[in-house]
Structures are given as C-alpha cells and as structure tokens.
Motif scaffolding. Structure first.
Motif, PDB file in Angstrom:
ATOM      1  N   ASN A 282       0.829  -1.210   0.000  1.00  0.00           N
ATOM      2  CA  ASN A 282       0.000   0.000   0.000  1.00  0.00           C
ATOM      3  C   ASN A 282       0.860   1.255   0.000  1.00  0.00           C
ATOM      4  OD1 ASN A 282      -2.317  -1.569   0.190  1.00  0.00           O
ATOM      5  ND2 ASN A 282      -2.298  -1.549   2.420  1.00  0.00           N
ATOM      6  N   VAL A 283       2.169   1.063   0.084  1.00  0.00           N
ATOM      7  CA  VAL A 283       3.099   2.188   0.241  1.00  0.00           C
ATOM      8  C   VAL A 283       4.085   2.217  -0.919  1.00  0.00           C
ATOM      9  CG1 VAL A 283       4.810   3.238   1.773  1.00  0.00           C
ATOM     10  CG2 VAL A 283       2.934   1.907   2.743  1.00  0.00           C
ATOM     11  N   GLU A 284       4.289   3.371  -1.518  1.00  0.00           N
ATOM     12  CA  GLU A 284       5.295   3.481  -2.564  1.00  0.00           C
ATOM     13  C   GLU A 284       6.685   3.378  -1.933  1.00  0.00           C
ATOM     14  OE1 GLU A 284       5.804   7.475  -4.288  1.00  0.00           O
ATOM     15  OE2 GLU A 284       4.147   8.059  -2.977  1.00  0.00           O
ATOM     16  N   PRO A 285       7.682   2.932  -2.695  1.00  0.00           N
ATOM     17  CA  PRO A 285       9.007   2.692  -2.100  1.00  0.00           C
ATOM     18  C   PRO A 285       9.568   3.863  -1.311  1.00  0.00           C
ATOM     19  CG  PRO A 285       8.920   1.758  -4.299  1.00  0.00           C
ATOM     20  CD  PRO A 285       7.630   2.509  -4.111  1.00  0.00           C
ATOM     21  N   ASP A 286       9.409   5.084  -1.813  1.00  0.00           N
ATOM     22  CA  ASP A 286       9.988   6.240  -1.128  1.00  0.00           C
ATOM     23  C   ASP A 286       9.381   6.481   0.254  1.00  0.00           C
ATOM     24  OD1 ASP A 286      11.812   6.850  -3.098  1.00  0.00           O
ATOM     25  OD2 ASP A 286      10.451   8.185  -4.168  1.00  0.00           O
ATOM     26  N   ASN A 287       8.217   5.904   0.530  1.00  0.00           N
ATOM     27  CA  ASN A 287       7.575   6.093   1.828  1.00  0.00           C
ATOM     28  C   ASN A 287       7.738   4.896   2.755  1.00  0.00           C
ATOM     29  OD1 ASN A 287       6.645   8.697   1.410  1.00  0.00           O
ATOM     30  ND2 ASN A 287       4.749   8.016   0.444  1.00  0.00           N
ATOM     31  N   LEU A 288       8.516   3.895   2.351  1.00  0.00           N
ATOM     32  CA  LEU A 288       8.780   2.767   3.234  1.00  0.00           C
ATOM     33  C   LEU A 288       9.549   3.239   4.466  1.00  0.00           C
ATOM     34  CD1 LEU A 288       9.824   0.019   0.662  1.00  0.00           C
ATOM     35  CD2 LEU A 288       7.802  -0.060   2.148  1.00  0.00           C
ATOM     36  N   TYR A 289       9.168   2.724   5.606  1.00  0.00           N
ATOM     37  CA  TYR A 289       9.806   3.043   6.882  1.00  0.00           C
ATOM     38  C   TYR A 289       9.855   4.558   7.109  1.00  0.00           C
ATOM     39  CZ  TYR A 289      12.930   2.156  10.881  1.00  0.00           C
ATOM     40  OH  TYR A 289      13.494   2.065  12.141  1.00  0.00           O
ATOM     41  N   ARG A 290       8.835   5.224   6.661  1.00  0.00           N
ATOM     42  CA  ARG A 290       8.772   6.676   6.782  1.00  0.00           C
ATOM     43  C   ARG A 290       8.714   7.074   8.259  1.00  0.00           C
ATOM     44  NH1 ARG A 290       4.452  10.513   3.538  1.00  0.00           N
ATOM     45  NH2 ARG A 290       5.293  12.526   4.182  1.00  0.00           N
ATOM     46  N   ASP A 291       9.515   8.030   8.660  1.00  0.00           N
ATOM     47  CA  ASP A 291       9.612   8.505  10.043  1.00  0.00           C
ATOM     48  C   ASP A 291      10.145   7.446  10.995  1.00  0.00           C
ATOM     49  OD1 ASP A 291       8.498  10.981   9.261  1.00  0.00           O
ATOM     50  OD2 ASP A 291       6.470  10.169   9.474  1.00  0.00           O
ATOM     51  N   GLY A 292      10.721   6.365  10.453  1.00  0.00           N
ATOM     52  CA  GLY A 292      11.268   5.314  11.294  1.00  0.00           C
ATOM     53  C   GLY A 292      12.578   5.734  11.944  1.00  0.00           C
ATOM     54  N   LEU A 293      12.895   5.075  13.042  1.00  0.00           N
ATOM     55  CA  LEU A 293      14.124   5.363  13.766  1.00  0.00           C
ATOM     56  C   LEU A 293      15.342   5.060  12.896  1.00  0.00           C
ATOM     57  CD1 LEU A 293      15.174   6.198  16.605  1.00  0.00           C
ATOM     58  CD2 LEU A 293      15.247   3.753  17.166  1.00  0.00           C
ATOM     59  N   ASN A 294      16.291   5.988  12.852  1.00  0.00           N
ATOM     60  CA  ASN A 294      17.510   5.828  12.034  1.00  0.00           C
ATOM     61  C   ASN A 294      17.173   5.521  10.567  1.00  0.00           C
ATOM     62  OD1 ASN A 294      19.269   6.240  14.216  1.00  0.00           O
ATOM     63  ND2 ASN A 294      19.144   4.083  14.809  1.00  0.00           N
TER      64      ASN A 294
END
Length: 387
Positions: free
Chosen positions: A182-194
């Motif tokens: 449901n997420v485009e690659p550029d938004n994977l792990y968005r706002d994730g730690l490190n």
C-alpha cells in the motif's frame, strides 16, 4: 507424476478469461499491471534451460560467473484494487522450480530466526563465517529463486537495518522479487528510527524492480463487504453462519492461514489472516495477556478485523473487559473495519457499570455503534489509501 504447468498462458490472458466469464469486471489499470507481470514471466521463461543437451553444457553453464538480472515488480496502491490477485496469478504461472510466496512479516520472522541460528553456529565453532547475512541469503536463494511478497511494509527497526545487506546478497545471486504494497518505495519506513540507514535499501529496490501504481477506480473488496452486516447478535448459529459468509466474501477465493506478528522477543498469534484482514475470537485477544502495544501492532498490520464470540462481561471478566476497552479504542482510532458477533448489543455487554470502568465502557459501546455507521465504514479504506 503430475503434468507440468502450462506456461503458455499469461496473466493478461487469464484476466481476459475471467472478465469474459463475468467473474471479474473489466479494469484497464489491472490489465496494465498484468502486462508488466507478463514481461517478468517472459524473462523467467527465457532464463529456463531449454533442454539438457549435454552434461558438459550444464557444467559450463554452472561455471558462468555473470548472473542474469531479471527486473522484478513492485506493485503499490490502495487496498482492494486487485494487487494480490494479480500477483497470485503470476506466482501460479511462474516457471520456477524454486519459488516462494509469503507475507513480508512471515518472511522477515524466518530471516531473523536463520540469522540467530547462524550466529549460534559461529559461537559454537561450527562455522568460521562471522557475518550471518551471506550464508542466510545463500540458503534463502537455494530454496527460492523467485520471491513474491504480499503487503510489503517496513515498521520494525530490526528489519530495516538488515534489508539492504540481505537483498544486496539476494539480488547479486539472481533472485527475482515481486511485491505488493500500500506504500510506494519512497515512503517505506517513513519517520522510522535511524531511517537514514534504511535509505540505501530503497535505492537498491528501485534498481532491481520496476515500480508501478495500481489504483483502480473501484475498491472491489469493500464493494463486497459493504453489503454485509458488521455487528451480529445474539450468539447463535445464525450469527456464526453470517460471520462465516462475510469472511468468505472477504477472502474472495484466497486461502487464509495462521500467522505471527513479531514483537520484541515474542510474537502475537493470528489464527487466520490474508493480506490486511484477520480473524480472531474474543478469547484470542482478551483472554490472552495482551496490552496496548499488542493491539496497536494488530491495528497497524490489518485494515479489517473479524472478532467472534464477544460474551457478556461480568465481574468475573474484569481483565478481559479492560482489554476489550483498549482493543476497541485502538481499532476505532485507526479506523479499522470491525465485524463482530456478540452476546448482546453494545450497551448491554457490560453487566455491571461501576466506577471508571463503567464510564470507559460507555465510550466503548458508543464507538461500537459508530463503527457500524456508513460514515465510519466509508473512512476505513481511505485511511490506508492516504498513507
């Protein structure tokens, strides 16, 4: 001996056959993705050895140092648009003896277990390989040259930190990846730690897959579910049959299987799941020692929850009542579509209203009513589509 699959058929041809029969609606966006999947099929067929012409030929083929790169496909878009259906068609046709189709969470749980086992081997002196990633990747590739992931998403820092190195190894070996998300690659792990340490994986992914958006105008999953009641009472055979009917419609011919949601040092058992839908009993979630973090993980993992057999909640079920209150708060806050079979209407589930718990359950009952409304149900797919 079973006959070999017919690799002459394409995803496009199967899609056309299903629309011609009336099983599916004509959808140009789905057909565009089917054409891209057929490109991968063609590449895989071309890669397969045509014939075992000679032992010498096979020996030289095995010694080839260069690995042929076949670009996979990353299909992203809103829920209910047919991403999983198309990938499953492709997977059934893929001419690979070694292939694996898994939910991404399940795959990563397997990866972490393999890494732990490899580290233990090194500790025990059974191997001189201190870095567990190369042997784990080699083992994974030996089992599956084609990986098909459903619902590719990254929320766990432990996953994020190893993905780039793991898939660098897998892609270098020749592994082909097909994924839905449901997420485009550029938004994977968005706002994730490190997250900065994760960004090389996004670049690597784009190098080895073509990225395509599947956003059909129709949400086929919700089109079917909208006709079903979402709160059934009392608990009797008719309620069980109605819940089963809604579940079967939601499955749309797919097979639901048990899965696990990894947590820190443990996991949450999900009795039945497919894509972003799961089915639990009240006992699974409220008798078990689960807390807010567990319910949050469930809400982040699934869009639609089926909850069977919610009983009346008396004084002997205070712990279960507290968990139920937290569960409904969490599902409501995340706009989860909830199907429930219960012993009574929401306002009558709590047998004694005393103190803070009574006030809290008033909120729970109110939310259960609102979660049945057309306005609430209309929001449930929109939240995921916006992410």
């Amino acid at each position: 001996m079973q006959p070999m699959p017919d690799y002459s058929i394409s995803v496009c041809e199967q899609l056309k056959a299903l629309t011609a029969s009336g099983s599916l609606q004509v959808d140009s966006a789905q057909m565009d993705v089917a054409k891209m999947l057929d490109r991968v099929l063609a590449d895989l067929k071309r890669k397969r050895p045509a014939a075992k012409s000679s032992a010498l030929g096979w020996m030289f083929a095995a010694r080839k140092k260069s690995v042929e790169t076949i670009k996979g496909l990353y299909i992203h878009g809103s829920v209910g648009r047919g991403k999983t259906m198309l990938m499953d068609m492709f997977f059934a046709m893929a001419p690979c003896q070694k292939k694996r189709r898994a939910h991404f969470f399940e795959f990563m749980t397997d990866v972490h277990n393999r890494i732990a086992a490899q580290r233990l081997k090194f500790k025990n002196g059974e191997t001189k390989q201190a870095d567990p990633i190369p042997p784990v990747a080699a083992d994974l590739y030996a089992e599956a040259e084609l990986l098909c992931f459903d619902e590719f998403t990254v929320t766990d820092i432990a996953d994020a930190m190893i993905l780039s190195r793991l898939f660098s190894e897998l892609f270098s070996l020749g592994c082909v990846l097909i994924a839905t998300s449901n997420v485009e690659p550029d938004n994977l792990y968005r706002d994730g730690l490190n997250r900065g340490l994760f960004l090389p994986f996004i670049d690597l992914l784009k190098k080895y897959v073509d990225v395509v958006t599947l956003d059909s105008p129709t949400d086929y999953r919700m089109e079917k579910l909208n006709s079903q009641p979402v709160y059934l009472t009392p608990l009797d055979q008719r309620a069980d049959m109605a819940m089963d009917a809604s579940w079967m419609q939601a499955l749309h011919g797919r097979k639901a299987l048990p899965t696990e949601i990894p947590m820190k040092g443990r996991s949450i058992h999900v009795p039945l799941a497919v894509d972003r839908m799961a089915r639990f009993s009240f006992a699974d979630l409220c008798d078990a020692p689960l807390g807010p973090a567990d319910f949050l993980a469930i809400a982040e993992r699934f869009d639609t929850i089926f909850l069977d057999h919610v009983p009346k909640l008396g004084p002997d079920k205070r712990n279960q009542t507290k968990r139920f209150i937290i569960l409904i708060d969490t599902l409501y806050d995340h706009n989860i579509r909830l199907y429930v079979s219960a012993a009574a209407m929401p306002e009558d589930l709590l047998e004694e209203r005393r103190g803070t718990e009574g006030f809290e359950f008033d909120r729970t009952a109110s939310r259960l009513f609102e979660m049945r409304s057309a306005e609430y149900l209309a929001q449930t797919p929109a939240r995921r589509a916006a992410e």
